[in-house]
Motif scaffolding. Structure first.
Motif, PDB file in Angstrom:
ATOM      1  N   PHE A 198       0.840  -1.203   0.000  1.00 53.28           N
ATOM      2  CA  PHE A 198       0.000   0.000   0.000  1.00 53.28           C
ATOM      3  C   PHE A 198       0.876   1.254   0.000  1.00 53.28           C
ATOM      4  CE2 PHE A 198      -3.509   2.627   0.494  1.00 53.28           C
ATOM      5  CZ  PHE A 198      -3.484   3.376   1.653  1.00 53.28           C
ATOM      6  N   ILE A 199       1.933   1.219   0.811  1.00 53.06           N
ATOM      7  CA  ILE A 199       2.856   2.355   0.859  1.00 53.06           C
ATOM      8  C   ILE A 199       3.531   2.563  -0.493  1.00 53.06           C
ATOM      9  CG2 ILE A 199       5.022   3.184   1.873  1.00 53.06           C
ATOM     10  CD1 ILE A 199       4.113   1.869   4.516  1.00 53.06           C
ATOM     11  N   ARG A 200       3.867   1.470  -1.157  1.00 46.82           N
ATOM     12  CA  ARG A 200       4.465   1.602  -2.491  1.00 46.82           C
ATOM     13  C   ARG A 200       3.540   2.378  -3.422  1.00 46.82           C
ATOM     14  NH1 ARG A 200       6.290  -3.755  -1.353  1.00 46.82           N
ATOM     15  NH2 ARG A 200       8.560  -3.833  -1.395  1.00 46.82           N
ATOM     16  N   GLU A 201       2.242   2.062  -3.357  1.00 47.76           N
ATOM     17  CA  GLU A 201       1.278   2.750  -4.221  1.00 47.76           C
ATOM     18  C   GLU A 201       1.250   4.241  -3.914  1.00 47.76           C
ATOM     19  OE1 GLU A 201      -0.314   1.367  -6.873  1.00 47.76           O
ATOM     20  OE2 GLU A 201       1.095  -0.195  -6.287  1.00 47.76           O
ATOM     21  N   ILE A 202       1.294   4.576  -2.622  1.00 49.64           N
ATOM     22  CA  ILE A 202       1.276   5.987  -2.231  1.00 49.64           C
ATOM     23  C   ILE A 202       2.509   6.701  -2.771  1.00 49.64           C
ATOM     24  CG2 ILE A 202       1.371   7.577  -0.280  1.00 49.64           C
ATOM     25  CD1 ILE A 202      -0.117   5.350   1.334  1.00 49.64           C
ATOM     26  N   MET A 203       3.662   6.104  -2.586  1.00 46.28           N
ATOM     27  CA  MET A 203       4.910   6.756  -2.992  1.00 46.28           C
ATOM     28  C   MET A 203       4.984   6.914  -4.509  1.00 46.28           C
ATOM     29  SD  MET A 203       6.276   7.555  -0.176  1.00 46.28           S
ATOM     30  CE  MET A 203       7.833   8.199  -0.763  1.00 46.28           C
ATOM     31  N   VAL A 204       4.538   5.895  -5.234  1.00 43.65           N
ATOM     32  CA  VAL A 204       4.527   6.010  -6.694  1.00 43.65           C
ATOM     33  C   VAL A 204       3.540   7.096  -7.108  1.00 43.65           C
ATOM     34  CG1 VAL A 204       3.824   4.801  -8.800  1.00 43.65           C
ATOM     35  CG2 VAL A 204       5.378   3.704  -7.191  1.00 43.65           C
ATOM     36  N   GLY A 205       2.400   7.149  -6.406  1.00 43.54           N
ATOM     37  CA  GLY A 205       1.441   8.221  -6.677  1.00 43.54           C
ATOM     38  C   GLY A 205       2.063   9.592  -6.462  1.00 43.54           C
ATOM     39  N   PHE A 206       2.953   9.695  -5.471  1.00 44.31           N
ATOM     40  CA  PHE A 206       3.661  10.948  -5.222  1.00 44.31           C
ATOM     41  C   PHE A 206       4.745  11.220  -6.274  1.00 44.31           C
ATOM     42  CE2 PHE A 206       1.326  11.883  -1.723  1.00 44.31           C
ATOM     43  CZ  PHE A 206       1.738  11.499  -0.458  1.00 44.31           C
ATOM     44  N   GLY A 207       5.014  10.260  -7.145  1.00 46.65           N
ATOM     45  CA  GLY A 207       6.018  10.471  -8.183  1.00 46.65           C
ATOM     46  C   GLY A 207       7.398   9.962  -7.830  1.00 46.65           C
ATOM     47  N   PHE A 208       7.504   9.109  -6.802  1.00 45.94           N
ATOM     48  CA  PHE A 208       8.801   8.557  -6.418  1.00 45.94           C
ATOM     49  C   PHE A 208       9.027   7.220  -7.118  1.00 45.94           C
ATOM     50  CE2 PHE A 208      10.322  10.937  -2.594  1.00 45.94           C
ATOM     51  CZ  PHE A 208       9.267  11.829  -2.479  1.00 45.94           C
ATOM     52  N   TYR A 209      10.266   7.000  -7.588  1.00 47.77           N
ATOM     53  CA  TYR A 209      10.643   5.707  -8.150  1.00 47.77           C
ATOM     54  C   TYR A 209      11.148   4.794  -7.045  1.00 47.77           C
ATOM     55  CZ  TYR A 209      10.410   7.266 -12.985  1.00 47.77           C
ATOM     56  OH  TYR A 209       9.977   7.706 -14.198  1.00 47.77           O
ATOM     57  N   GLU A 210      10.735   3.506  -7.107  1.00 42.14           N
ATOM     58  CA  GLU A 210      11.243   2.547  -6.132  1.00 42.14           C
ATOM     59  C   GLU A 210      12.608   2.030  -6.566  1.00 42.14           C
ATOM     60  OE1 GLU A 210       9.282  -1.241  -5.686  1.00 42.14           O
ATOM     61  OE2 GLU A 210       9.944  -1.428  -3.602  1.00 42.14           O
ATOM     62  N   VAL A 211      13.533   1.968  -5.605  1.00 38.43           N
ATOM     63  CA  VAL A 211      14.812   1.303  -5.835  1.00 38.43           C
ATOM     64  C   VAL A 211      14.935   0.178  -4.819  1.00 38.43           C
ATOM     65  CG1 VAL A 211      15.874   3.412  -6.715  1.00 38.43           C
ATOM     66  CG2 VAL A 211      16.139   2.823  -4.302  1.00 38.43           C
ATOM     67  N   ILE A 212      15.782  -0.812  -5.116  1.00 41.08           N
ATOM     68  CA  ILE A 212      16.056  -1.887  -4.168  1.00 41.08           C
ATOM     69  C   ILE A 212      17.564  -2.050  -4.079  1.00 41.08           C
ATOM     70  CG2 ILE A 212      15.820  -4.347  -3.665  1.00 41.08           C
ATOM     71  CD1 ILE A 212      13.143  -4.359  -5.001  1.00 41.08           C
ATOM     72  N   ASN A 213      18.106  -1.778  -2.909  1.00 41.58           N
ATOM     73  CA  ASN A 213      19.536  -1.945  -2.664  1.00 41.58           C
ATOM     74  C   ASN A 213      19.797  -3.256  -1.945  1.00 41.58           C
ATOM     75  OD1 ASN A 213      21.161   0.629  -3.335  1.00 41.58           O
ATOM     76  ND2 ASN A 213      19.270   1.403  -2.436  1.00 41.58           N
ATOM     77  N   LEU A 214      21.043  -3.711  -1.965  1.00 43.55           N
ATOM     78  CA  LEU A 214      21.419  -4.862  -1.146  1.00 43.55           C
ATOM     79  C   LEU A 214      21.393  -4.447   0.319  1.00 43.55           C
ATOM     80  CD1 LEU A 214      24.435  -6.370  -3.143  1.00 43.55           C
ATOM     81  CD2 LEU A 214      22.015  -6.915  -3.324  1.00 43.55           C
ATOM     82  N   MET A 215      21.099  -5.420   1.186  1.00 40.28           N
ATOM     83  CA  MET A 215      21.078  -5.152   2.625  1.00 40.28           C
ATOM     84  C   MET A 215      22.487  -5.088   3.203  1.00 40.28           C
ATOM     85  SD  MET A 215      17.954  -7.462   4.021  1.00 40.28           S
ATOM     86  CE  MET A 215      18.338  -7.047   5.708  1.00 40.28           C
ATOM     87  N   LEU A 216      23.424  -5.741   2.532  1.00 36.74           N
ATOM     88  CA  LEU A 216      24.805  -5.739   3.004  1.00 36.74           C
ATOM     89  C   LEU A 216      25.504  -4.496   2.469  1.00 36.74           C
ATOM     90  CD1 LEU A 216      25.711  -9.497   2.476  1.00 36.74           C
ATOM     91  CD2 LEU A 216      25.424  -8.321   4.657  1.00 36.74           C
ATOM     92  N   SER A 217      26.109  -3.733   3.373  1.00 34.31           N
ATOM     93  CA  SER A 217      26.784  -2.510   2.977  1.00 34.31           C
ATOM     94  C   SER A 217      28.039  -2.352   3.831  1.00 34.31           C
ATOM     95  CB  SER A 217      25.830  -1.327   3.127  1.00 34.31           C
ATOM     96  OG  SER A 217      26.405  -0.162   2.596  1.00 34.31           O
ATOM     97  N   ASN A 218      28.486  -1.109   4.026  1.00 35.34           N
ATOM     98  CA  ASN A 218      29.737  -0.915   4.762  1.00 35.34           C
ATOM     99  C   ASN A 218      29.654   0.337   5.612  1.00 35.34           C
ATOM    100  OD1 ASN A 218      30.976   1.437   2.999  1.00 35.34           O
ATOM    101  ND2 ASN A 218      30.211  -0.119   1.589  1.00 35.34           N
ATOM    102  N   ASP A 219      30.612   0.495   6.519  1.00 34.89           N
ATOM    103  CA  ASP A 219      30.522   1.589   7.486  1.00 34.89           C
ATOM    104  C   ASP A 219      30.755   2.952   6.839  1.00 34.89           C
ATOM    105  OD1 ASP A 219      33.104   0.709   7.024  1.00 34.89           O
ATOM    106  OD2 ASP A 219      33.848   1.337   8.972  1.00 34.89           O
ATOM    107  N   GLU A 220      31.461   2.983   5.719  1.00 30.54           N
ATOM    108  CA  GLU A 220      31.686   4.253   5.027  1.00 30.54           C
ATOM    109  C   GLU A 220      30.361   4.864   4.589  1.00 30.54           C
ATOM    110  OE1 GLU A 220      34.649   6.937   3.235  1.00 30.54           O
ATOM    111  OE2 GLU A 220      34.866   5.229   4.588  1.00 30.54           O
TER     112      GLU A 220
END
Lengths: 480, 548
Positions: B370-392
């Motif tokens: 449901f939140i995805r629909e709201i955000m897309v309605g607001f004109g935001f593009y969805e991205v998906i990042n990896l969960m593993l990252s780094n301290d930098e």
């Protein structure tokens, strides 16, 4: 007769100036050249004007420099002398101009050349060639020059100062019909380029000309904001599974080895548990386990795999390597009453594998796991469910072959056929081994399968590099 | 998944018939062996097979051929391997670190290039699949004619003996081997307390130093005719099964004959190899119930024989005899799989089961969609990042100090070693990657974050979050406030706002979102230092919100 506003404008120029014909260049102060040509073509089609093209030879100025012989004369005048040795000309002229100068001096007779010297009587000599160049600047049409002058122009051409070219002279004339037409007043309406509220409510548009557009001219593309392509695949799969009667379940991302491996009958010394494949946690590194279940699992492992089970290994924390842990947690949570009922559940979530990152592998990816538990389900039913699931995903041709997983038996891998690619492995499946179900007190058969979403995404979106999925290039996300 | 390369000519010789490539590609997968490819090397055709780890008996051309002859029906049932007696003995002392040893002879083998290559490859693959890279099981294969029985298995100290190790021409002590020899260096971690297992012959010559290296003396060549196999390890069952796999494979070769070895420990005698088949009982009712088939006992027995098992129908039960080289059959369910494989997986009709259950989505996932629909309605593009990252990315560039996160022990790469507990930094990183693209950019991500929770059984907890950012020529607090409040309104969340000092945001232009007095999110203008840390040049606003 209906006339375009620009047609009217052009005819009005003839009317206002009381002339029957114009040269194209004369009209350019009223209207851009391209527009004149276009509009006169329209009027010609309506037989109101005619055009006359005359090709005229023109003289083009190529070089606008002093003649080298004039440079010599100017040099001598500056130095208040009237003669110079030929060998000293190199101080005045570049080498290639010296011969040209000497030739010109002889031809024109403007100085005497004797005994290696050039002797000027008059440094202010009149030069016919120079005079003609000046005349050409004022009138470039070749036909306007006399025969005598044309000969000199040929010399100038040889010397590289001028060249010949052609120019079209276009004359636009009113036809008889056109002359009759401009005897009547020509009314020009106001032109509208952008409709506004004021124009609408004032009614100005009734008397105005609304400029037409070329409907084929490209415009800037607009893309809708949208969810990620992976999300679209996840939604599609969920829709299929809901229609097939499956319930969604979830489980922890950080798991103990107990739930991730031990409960699934994977021996503790199995190579998959080595550093190479599993992400172990630096901190925290140990979790809690249900003790009664632990002792049952230990008993099963030691009986079947004939090795010494280590409870410390069970408590180690990892990032889960598959979504089967979700299914087994779900089954373990069933009460005795719930165990008597049929169950269909699925889990779609992220899993982690310690693999070097390349075009085919990522350290984490989405997986979907589904299970079916009921009294009489069997291997043939498993194949039936998988065929239905894959058909609904858009794969028409499906085939199966034997495979191995520690927690299922019989086990299979499903392949789908793709035009141009051949058979492609798409998912793994099987029936949970009795050793998996025994510790949690389940006696009914449980069918299970898992599918990774990376391959689906690569097929669906034509990707050749799996890393593109998470690069989040906004241009790609817009278009995909 | 282990792979093996088999010469096509060798396979054809073992199967005893010519094989078309298409036939190979079609039939081997039917028995659970994947054909990875068929290619030419040095003018010879090679087939690369993938072998499932539960079938170590398929890790050789000999084992594959035996199985294949069964599945296509030209030789079925249990293969009988005669074991001739010998007077060879092995005396075993107490070797604490590797207490188990089994030994056998295979005599008369013609070791041509194919056979030699097959032996070496089988040993290497079994070291991994059965031996867990030699830790559990290690194998020595020797030219038996170079040494004299009886043999002795004992422990020696690091400088207690000298011998020339394989692929060397220099005599070394065991300790020197660990320091100087390639294999010694690689497997030094398997030796403890300066105690080295060693196998000697009656004249004191060394056959091998398990699990590190063989002696050069007994190197197997194409002149070898009689083979001596030693298997040592920490697991008796694995040691015995490994020996069975090797001797039965070698016995598949022309003229190969298995000879027994008497292993004596503490005055107790055991004869190896033990090729006595295991016995299991099942019923046709069970098989048919598991498979959803309708096979007669006779048909089932025929299918089992194609899998190189044997079976008898006795008292309404099917008695199944399982060869000693199999390690993957525990119970009735495994017999059912053998039947299914021989029957042919693609012959199952695929009957869809009619089971009455109700499909249902996870409530939190529904909310996220449901939140995805709201955000897309607001004109935001969805991205998906990896969960593993780094301290930098997660902390330093965001001007955050945090030591309370989940880190993996051995990351796939330096950039992927911390499990994210926030999404906002990854959106900043996404903006950095897209910094040359057209403005404005409006992106969001919904996903799991993991935080440490000592009270949870896995000492951690999954928190679902959403974050969004905007980068534009001009954007400010008011714009992001409108979006955040729009989202909260659609979610029907009753909230309060208050000033929030978050180091990633401009002080005085950041607000926290409170629900029942608890912070559930924050938003505002990103601090210019953070903006420049991510190599951006335009104003950025953002927010993050927990979803529950």
């Amino acid at each position: 007769m209906e006339l375009h506003i620009d047609e009217k404008r052009l005819l009005k120029i003839f009317q206002d100036n009381n002339r029957d014909e114009f040269n194209l260049n004369e009209l350019e102060k009223f209207m851009p050249k391209e527009k004149i040509l276009r509009v006169s073509l329209w009027l010609k089609g309506k037989n109101l004007v005619e055009t006359e093209e005359k090709v005229k030879k023109i003289i083009k100025l190529i070089k606008e420099e002093e003649f080298p012989e004039r440079k010599i004369a100017n040099y001598l005048k500056q130095h208040n002398i009237k003669e110079i040795e030929i060998k000293n000309l190199k101080d005045i002229l570049p080498k290639e101009e010296i011969n040209a100068a000497l030739g010109a001096i002889k031809r024109k007779g403007i100085a005497r050349i004797e005994k290696g010297k050039i002797i000027f009587d008059n440094l202010d000599y009149k030069d016919v060639e120079e005079q003609l160049l000046q005349k050409i600047k004022e009138n470039k049409y070749l036909d306007d020059f006399s025969e005598e002058e044309k000969k000199i122009i040929d010399i100038l051409k040889k010397r590289g100062y001028v060249d010949f070219d052609e120019e079209k002279e276009i004359k636009i004339k009113l036809t008889e019909k056109g002359k009759e037409f401009i005897k009547n007043p020509i009314e020009i309406e106001e032109e509208i380029t952008q409709l506004t509220r004021d124009i609408i409510i004032s009614g100005k548009w009734k008397k105005a000309y609304i400029r037409p557009y070329d409907v084929k001219v490209p415009t800037k593309p607009i893309y809708p904001a949208k969810v990620h392509p992976l999300t679209r695949i996840i939604r599609e799969v969920k829709e299929i599974l809901l229609a097939m009667g499956f319930k969604e379940v979830k489980s922890p991302i950080v798991e103990t080895e107990f739930w991730n491996f031990d409960m699934l009958f994977e021996p503790q010394d199995h190579p998959a548990r080595e550093m190479q494949d599993t992400f172990f946690l630096k901190y925290p590194n140990e979790g809690d386990i249900p003790e009664d279940l632990l002792s049952k699992v230990k008993e099963v492992h030691e009986r079947c795999w004939k090795y010494k089970f280590d409870e410390n290994v069970s408590r180690r924390l990892i990032l889960r390597t598959h979504t089967t842990a979700s299914s087994i947690r779900y089954l373990a949570s069933l009460s005795d009453e719930e165990k008597n009922k049929p169950h269909k559940v699925f889990c779609i979530d992220r899993v982690f594998r310690n693999e070097a990152i390349d075009y085919k592998h990522l350290p984490e990816f989405y997986q979907c796991e589904g299970i079916i538990m009921d009294d009489n389900v069997n291997f043939n039913n498993l194949i039936g469910v998988l065929k239905e699931f894959l058909n609904r995903l858009g794969f028409e041709k499906v085939r199966f072959r034997p495979a191995y997983f520690p927690f299922t038996e019989p086990s299979l891998e499903a392949e789908v056929y793709l035009e141009g690619k051949g058979w492609l492995e798409i998912l793994g499946a099987g029936i949970f081994r009795p050793e998996v179900l025994e510790p949690i007190g389940i006696e009914k058969p449980v069918l299970a399968w898992g599918i990774g979403f990376s391959r689906l995404a690569m097929l669906r979106y034509g990707l050749t590099d799996i890393r593109d999925l998470h690069k989040n290039d906004l241009d790609w996300l817009k278009r995909v | 998944m282990p792979t093996i390369n088999v010469k096509k000519a060798d396979l054809e010789r073992l199967v005893n018939m010519p094989l078309e490539d298409e036939f190979i590609e079609e039939k081997f997968p039917m028995m659970g062996v994947e054909v990875e490819g068929i290619f030419e090397e040095d003018g010879e055709k090679i087939i690369q097979f993938s072998i499932n780890p539960n079938r170590p008996d398929y890790l050789s051309a000999e084992g594959l051929a035996r199985g294949f002859r069964g599945i296509i029906g030209i030789e079925t049932g249990l293969k009988k391997y005669d074991i001739e007696s010998s007077d060879v003995k092995l005396y075993v002392e107490n070797v604490e670190t590797r207490p188990y040893i089994a030994m056998a002879l295979v005599k008369g083998v013609i070791v041509d290039d194919y056979v030699l290559e097959s032996i070496i490859n089988l040993q290497e693959k079994l070291h991994w699949v059965m031996g867990r890279d030699r830790k559990k099981v290690a194998i020595g294969i020797h030219d038996a004619d170079k040494v004299k029985p009886p043999f002795y298995y004992k422990e020696v100290s690091g400088d207690g003996i000298k011998f020339v190790p394989l692929n060397s021409d220099e005599e070394m002590t065991p300790r020197e081997i660990l320091e100087k020899h390639e294999k010694g260096i690689k497997y030094a971690h398997l030796i403890k307390d300066d105690k080295f297992p060693i196998i000697l012959d009656s004249e004191g010559d060394v056959l091998s130093m398990p699990p590190i290296i063989n002696g050069e003396l007994t190197r197997v060549t194409t002149e070898t005719r009689n083979l001596l196999i030693d298997v040592t390890g920490t697991d008796k069952y694995a040691v015995e099964k490994t020996l069975n796999i090797i001797v039965t494979a070698l016995a598949e070769r022309k003229y190969g004959k298995i000879h027994a070895v008497e292993v004596i420990k503490d005055n107790q005698s055991t004869i190896y190899p033990n090729l006595k088949e295991d016995v299991l009982e099942t019923t046709s009712e069970y098989i048919n119930k598991v498979l959803g088939a309708n096979l007669t006992p006779g048909t089932i027995i025929n299918y089992l024989r194609r899998c190189r098992l044997d079976a008898q129908f006795v008292d309404n039960k099917i008695k199944v005899f399982i060869p000693a080289y199999r390690v993957d059959i525990f119970g009735e369910i495994d017999i059912a799989e053998e039947v299914a494989i021989a029957y042919g997986y693609n012959k199952f009709s695929g009957e869809y089961p009619i089971i009455g259950t109700i499909g249902e989505l996870n409530q939190l996932e529904k909310k996220c969609d449901f939140i995805r629909e709201i955000m897309v309605g607001f004109g935001f593009y969805e991205v998906i990042n990896l969960m593993l990252s780094n301290d930098e990315v997660l902390f330093k560039k965001m001007r955050i100090e945090d030591n309370n996160y989940i880190e993996v022990l051995k990351p796939a790469s330096i950039e992927h070693r911390i499990v994210r507990k926030s999404i906002l930094p990854l959106l900043m990183e996404t903006l950095r990657i897209n910094k040359h693209k057209e403005l404005p950019q409006k992106i969001f991500e919904i996903g799991d974050c993991v935080v440490i929770d000592e009270n949870a059984e896995t000492k951690s907890r999954v928190v679902k979050k959403i974050a969004g950012v905007i980068v534009d020529n001009e954007t400010n607090f008011n714009e992001i406030k409108s979006y955040v409040e729009g989202l909260l309104r659609e979610l029907k969340i009753e909230y309060e706002l208050d000033n929030f000092e978050h180091p990633s945001f401009i002080k005085g232009r950041c607000a926290k979102i409170l629900k029942d007095g608890k912070i559930i999110g924050y938003f505002g203008e990103i601090h210019p230092e953070v903006i420049t840390n991510f190599e951006l040049e335009f104003p950025v606003v953002g927010f993050e919100l927990e979803i529950e």
